[in-house]
Design an enzyme around this catalytic site. Structure first.
Site, mmCIF file in Angstrom:
data_model
loop_
_atom_site.group_PDB
_atom_site.id
_atom_site.type_symbol
_atom_site.label_atom_id
_atom_site.label_comp_id
_atom_site.label_asym_id
_atom_site.label_seq_id
_atom_site.Cartn_x
_atom_site.Cartn_y
_atom_site.Cartn_z
ATOM 1 N N ASP A 218 3.947 -1.229 5.420
ATOM 2 C CA ASP A 218 2.686 -2.445 5.314
ATOM 3 C C ASP A 218 1.392 -1.674 5.982
ATOM 4 O O ASP A 218 1.404 -0.850 6.937
ATOM 5 C CB ASP A 218 3.428 -3.364 6.341
ATOM 6 C CG ASP A 218 2.524 -4.622 6.163
ATOM 7 O OD1 ASP A 218 2.212 -5.048 5.273
ATOM 8 O OD2 ASP A 218 1.780 -5.016 7.427
ATOM 9 N N GLU B 138 1.610 0.527 1.054
ATOM 10 C CA GLU B 138 0.514 -0.438 0.883
ATOM 11 C C GLU B 138 -0.679 0.212 1.203
ATOM 12 O O GLU B 138 -1.111 0.137 2.378
ATOM 13 C CB GLU B 138 0.780 -1.862 1.367
ATOM 14 C CG GLU B 138 0.002 -2.818 0.933
ATOM 15 C CD GLU B 138 -0.362 -4.056 1.976
ATOM 16 O OE1 GLU B 138 -0.892 -4.981 1.807
ATOM 17 O OE2 GLU B 138 -0.250 -3.473 3.221
#
Ligand code: NOJ
Length: 550
Positions: free
Chosen positions: A201, A243
């Site tokens: 993330d 990401e």
């Protein structure tokens, strides 16, 4: 060629436990429910599941606010249920990757609680503090309009703490070696529990050193190398899927110049130009975006997606381009988000089956690993009355039964879509499984096709000059086997003419219709594409390679 990089030709499926299948009947999806649905995923043909965060959480950001990295939130079951799920997934040949959310913790995490209340605690320096209010306290918010600041005063600590995201998500201080050691422990723990890797993330923010009032922030790419080394030492074939919504020139730094960074990265740039092409019918900017993000490192790979659990972020388009996409896909303000994105699902935006097929055929044919979002395989819709990104987080529609067959509870974590053409009575797995020409069956077929076309994951590619701005043509080659894929973004049919003479490919075998076409007397290929049409061909006289595996 090193052929055991499994992610090169994987097909990934992303889901959130919370809204996938609730077996316990409490209105929240769980591991037992997901385990029951493994056969469904297996039949769909996917081979990797990406699980959104499922660890204990106050759940103020869909689980991206973790309060214990080593557990399973009770709403989803127990660690025992997790292991059972991993075991049964493995039996079906399905790998599992999980979110690694270490840019920040929840403010309820015991580390933060101790850090704020005891200046002398070792955890104090696990977070990022400032005694003074930084001048840039209201700069750099990721969720503008909803998030008010990036530095917030904590009454207990009597200092300001940094949070790139919401204020209940304090950033960890990655410069602290103890924090780095703990992140390794977290990765080591889940690898030991059987996961095949991590969707990391917020990578650009993990890499950023936070110093109050510092305008030029240092990015520590060496930390990515450290993470990769650790992961690979622990489990040789484990992957990091990053990401990172960054500009093309930055992206290669993430992969690492010597392929020593992350293995896979979502291609947000191409994603935005896919939507631009779908909105305007102009495929040329998409071709440029593909070139701009060309990856030259054999072990690195892009991941391609259409929609995900967040907003469709259009922040990399120019203002003019963005307005065109808004005009076509999100004309009402309520459909837009954070001044730059769209909070609708794919089907409601596209509004017709032809364009949905075009979009997915395109995604499966792009150079990289395709990632499908749960529910898109049946064309699920959204619920714009829910807040922010929750609009696209409604429960999976399994059947026309009460609560879409998702749960027996009266009240659910998010309500099912029950009105309009996307209501579960009309759009659900059970019905589509019985209809031979349903989107679900079409998706199953194209997944199989993608898995047979290993040139896409491994090969070299070139954009074909089709002479028609609305048609994207791509040519792939790998180990003597070639593929030609054409997509027409226009609402009208076109004949495209192209030249494969240099490649000595005079015959094209249509992989969907099983027909052939040959060159004319000038050695040119003529292919007619319907409105929003798409065609996949094997090129040359290579039908014996049609089922080549890699
Ligand atoms: C990115 C995730 O995709 C998003 O859903 C989340 O809110 C932020 N990171 C914060 O973790």
């Amino acid at each position: 060629m090193i052929e055991d990089l499994w992610y090169k030709n994987a097909v990934m499926y992303s889901l959130d436990l919370e809204t996938f299948m609730d077996l316990s009947g409490d209105g929240v999806g769980d591991f037992e429910g997901l385990t029951r649905r493994l056969d469904y995923l297996h039949a769909l043909g996917i081979d990797t599941v990406w699980l959104a965060p499922f660890q204990p959480t106050p759940n103020k950001d869909n689980g991206y606010d973790i309060s214990d990295y080593y557990g399973v939130d009770r709403r989803h079951g127990s660690s025992g249920n997790f292991v059972e799920f991993i075991h049964l997934a493995k039996k079906r040949g399905i790998k599992v990757i999980i979110d690694l959310v270490v840019n920040h913790t929840s403010d309820q995490h015991p580390w933060f609680q101790e850090a704020r209340s005891d200046k002398n605690s070792k955890y104090r320096d696990w977070y990022v503090w400032s005694k003074e209010k930084p001048d840039d306290w209201d700069k750099g918010m990721v969720f503008p309009g909803v998030q008010e600041a990036t530095w917030t005063y904590d009454k207990v600590a009597k200092e300001y703490f940094f949070h790139r995201f919401y204020k209940f998500q304090p950033d960890l201080n990655i410069d602290n070696p103890e924090v780095r050691a703990e992140i390794k422990r977290i990765m080591g723990y889940w690898l030991q529990m059987g996961v095949a890797g991590f969707r990391v993330d917020a990578v650009p923010f993990i890499l950023e050193s936070q110093v109050p009032n510092e305008t030029k922030r240092k990015q520590r790419f060496e930390y990515l190398h450290e993470m990769r080394r650790f992961v690979q030492w622990r489990r040789g074939d484990a992957v990091l899927l990053g990401e990172a919504n960054v500009i093309p020139e930055e992206s290669m730094k993430y992969f690492g110049e010597n392929s020593d960074g992350i293995h896979l990265m979502f291609n947000f740039y191409v994603n935005q130009y896919m939507f631009y092409a779908l909105a305007t019918g102009d495929a040329e900017p998409l071709a440029k975006a593909l070139e701009a993000t060309r990856n030259t490192m054999p072990a690195a790979q892009w991941a391609h997606f259409l929609r995900n659990h967040d907003e469709l972020d259009l922040g990399r388009l120019t203002e003019e381009e963005r307005q065109k996409v808004f005009a076509r896909f999100a004309p009402d303000e309520n459909m837009q988000l954070y001044g730059r994105g769209i909070r609708r699902r794919l089907s409601t935006m596209l509004g017709n089956r032809l364009q949905s097929e075009l979009a997915y055929s395109l995604m499966f044919s792009l150079p990289g690993t395709p990632v499908i979002r749960y529910g898109d395989e049946i064309g699920m819709g959204d619920n714009l009355s829910l807040e922010e990104r929750n609009a696209v987080r409604t429960p999976m529609q399994w059947s026309a039964d009460n609560q879409a067959g998702f749960s027996k509870a009266d009240k659910l974590i998010h309500p099912v879509v029950e009105e309009g053409p996307y209501a579960y009575e009309h759009v659900n797995v059970e019905t589509q499984r019985r209809q031979p020409d349903s989107l679900l069956n079409w998706m199953t077929t194209i997944i199989r096709l993608r898995q047979e076309c290993t040139e896409i994951g491994w090969g070299d590619w070139q954009i074909l000059d089709t002479g028609v701005p609305s048609v994207l043509g791509m040519h792939y080659n790998w180990q003597g086997s070639s593929l030609v894929v054409l997509h027409n973004f226009a609402e009208k049919a076109y004949e495209v003419v192209f030249d494969l003479k240099q490649k000595e490919e005079s015959k094209l075998v249509d992989l969907m219709a099983n027909t052939e076409s040959k060159v004319d007397d000038k050695g040119l290929h003529h292919i007619t594409l319907e409105a929003y049409g798409y065609r996949w061909f094997r090129a040359g006289d290579l039908s014996h390679l049609m089922f080549k595996q890699g």
